[in-house]
Write a protein that holds these residues in place. Structure first.
Motif, PDB file in Angstrom:
ATOM      1  N   PRO A 227     -70.907  16.642  41.551  1.00  0.00           N
ATOM      2  CA  PRO A 227     -70.114  17.390  40.586  1.00  0.00           C
ATOM      3  C   PRO A 227     -68.799  17.803  40.871  1.00  0.00           C
ATOM      4  O   PRO A 227     -67.981  17.845  39.740  1.00  0.00           O
ATOM      5  CB  PRO A 227     -70.983  18.907  40.738  1.00  0.00           C
ATOM      6  CG  PRO A 227     -71.585  18.805  42.127  1.00  0.00           C
ATOM      7  CD  PRO A 227     -71.899  17.356  42.383  1.00  0.00           C
ATOM      8  N   SER A 228     -68.248  17.716  42.216  1.00  0.00           N
ATOM      9  CA  SER A 228     -67.014  17.785  42.317  1.00  0.00           C
ATOM     10  C   SER A 228     -65.996  16.535  41.668  1.00  0.00           C
ATOM     11  O   SER A 228     -64.875  16.806  41.075  1.00  0.00           O
ATOM     12  CB  SER A 228     -66.751  17.861  43.835  1.00  0.00           C
ATOM     13  OG  SER A 228     -65.220  17.925  44.238  1.00  0.00           O
ATOM     14  N   ALA A 229     -66.531  15.445  41.825  1.00  0.00           N
ATOM     15  CA  ALA A 229     -65.900  14.235  41.313  1.00  0.00           C
ATOM     16  C   ALA A 229     -65.920  14.323  39.855  1.00  0.00           C
ATOM     17  O   ALA A 229     -64.914  14.018  39.319  1.00  0.00           O
ATOM     18  CB  ALA A 229     -66.604  13.089  42.043  1.00  0.00           C
ATOM     19  N   ILE A 230     -66.880  14.478  39.325  1.00  0.00           N
ATOM     20  CA  ILE A 230     -67.024  14.648  37.844  1.00  0.00           C
ATOM     21  C   ILE A 230     -66.103  15.596  37.322  1.00  0.00           C
ATOM     22  O   ILE A 230     -65.209  15.360  36.347  1.00  0.00           O
ATOM     23  CB  ILE A 230     -68.486  14.897  37.521  1.00  0.00           C
ATOM     24  CG1 ILE A 230     -69.370  13.628  37.703  1.00  0.00           C
ATOM     25  CG2 ILE A 230     -68.466  15.301  35.684  1.00  0.00           C
ATOM     26  CD1 ILE A 230     -70.926  14.316  37.510  1.00  0.00           C
ATOM     27  N   SER A 231     -66.021  16.670  37.788  1.00  0.00           N
ATOM     28  CA  SER A 231     -65.034  18.035  37.336  1.00  0.00           C
ATOM     29  C   SER A 231     -63.606  17.529  37.444  1.00  0.00           C
ATOM     30  O   SER A 231     -62.924  17.552  36.573  1.00  0.00           O
ATOM     31  CB  SER A 231     -65.438  19.112  38.229  1.00  0.00           C
ATOM     32  OG  SER A 231     -64.483  20.232  37.723  1.00  0.00           O
ATOM     33  N   GLY A 232     -63.219  17.061  38.716  1.00  0.00           N
ATOM     34  CA  GLY A 232     -61.991  16.606  39.042  1.00  0.00           C
ATOM     35  C   GLY A 232     -61.754  15.421  38.214  1.00  0.00           C
ATOM     36  O   GLY A 232     -60.453  15.292  37.648  1.00  0.00           O
ATOM     37  N   SER A 233     -62.542  14.312  38.026  1.00  0.00           N
ATOM     38  CA  SER A 233     -62.371  13.154  37.326  1.00  0.00           C
ATOM     39  C   SER A 233     -61.797  13.429  35.776  1.00  0.00           C
ATOM     40  O   SER A 233     -61.119  12.789  35.190  1.00  0.00           O
ATOM     41  CB  SER A 233     -63.393  12.190  37.514  1.00  0.00           C
ATOM     42  OG  SER A 233     -63.358  11.858  38.870  1.00  0.00           O
TER      43      SER A 233
END
Length: 251
Positions: free
Chosen positions: A16-22
């Motif tokens: 979820p961190s990668a999705i949010s930042g991306s």
């Protein structure tokens, strides 16, 4: 948490961190899709292999934690020493392999765009050969599965120095790769019993707004400021992390 739980339980929060930042980086056009694609093509299988090796490393997980600290320290030093500013111009643009069409724009347009925004790299200046991206993917995927750190600590300096992306493009593109690499790593560690979901679920929720804030701050910062921030934070974590694990092994 045990050291092996510390490795496995952090991986679910990477997704979820990668999705949010991306999503935030994508709005700014900072994600280089071709680089992410070829890196992931090699890295996904390596992630599973790295995860399967976690139980084979001696030291009951403590040596893995020390290795993580050493990698963080190396990345911090690398990021601090690399000069800030625009990527170096390639001496021979013909050497750049680009079958997907990154060179579709006229060279003059690329040069003018680069002069208007020197923090952004140009396809003419990138070194994005498939073999180069594949090596980065294999190394980052193996470390992601083995150490539970997502692989970004290797991909960011590799993309910035070896592929010649700008630092913001390197951060943004590595985040996409990190999120994809975490999926097979999470599945493998869950099957091995290395994930404590009491840790993993709260982490996975908390990282979502934090990743958006971090991406926003990175986009607004200068290249030099972002490099120094990455170096200082990773170096501080490496020092505290490594000292704690060495003490745990000694006593």
């Amino acid at each position: 948490a045990t050291p092996l739980e510390a490795v496995g339980s952090t991986i679910p929060s990477v997704i979820p961190s990668a999705i949010s930042g991306s999503l935030r980086y994508r709005r700014e056009g900072l994600i280089i899709g071709r680089v992410a694609l070829w890196t992931l093509a090699a890295g996904l299988a390596a992630t599973v292999g790295g995860a399967l090796l976690t139980g084979a490393v001696p030291g009951n997980g403590h040596l893995l934690m020390i290795a993580t600290a050493a990698l963080l320290a190396f990345t911090a030093l690398r990021m601090a020493r690399v000069p800030s500013g625009a990527p170096a111009h390639a001496q021979n643009p013909v050497d750049v392999e680009d079958p997907v069409g990154d060179l579709a724009s006229p060279a003059s347009d690329l040069v003018l765009a680069h002069e208007r925004d020197p923090d952004r790299s140009s396809p003419l200046h990138r070194r994005a050969e498939v073999w180069r991206l594949g090596l980065i993917g294999l190394a980052a995927g193996g470390l992601s599965g083995l150490l539970g750190i997502g692989g970004g600590v290797l991909m960011v300096p590799a993309f910035a120095t070896w592929v010649r992306l700008s630092i913001k493009e390197a951060v943004a593109t590595s985040l996409v790769c990190v999120g994809a690499l975490a999926v097979p790593g999470m599945v493998t560690h869950a099957a091995l019993g290395n994930i404590d979901w009491a840790f993993a679920i709260p982490l996975s929720i908390a990282v979502i707004p934090a990743a958006r804030i971090g991406a926003h701050l990175a986009i607004r910062s200068s290249d030099r400021g972002l490099r120094l921030a990455v170096a200082i934070v990773l170096g501080s974590i490496a020092l505290a992390y490594g000292a704690g694990e060495i003490i745990a092994l000694a006593f």
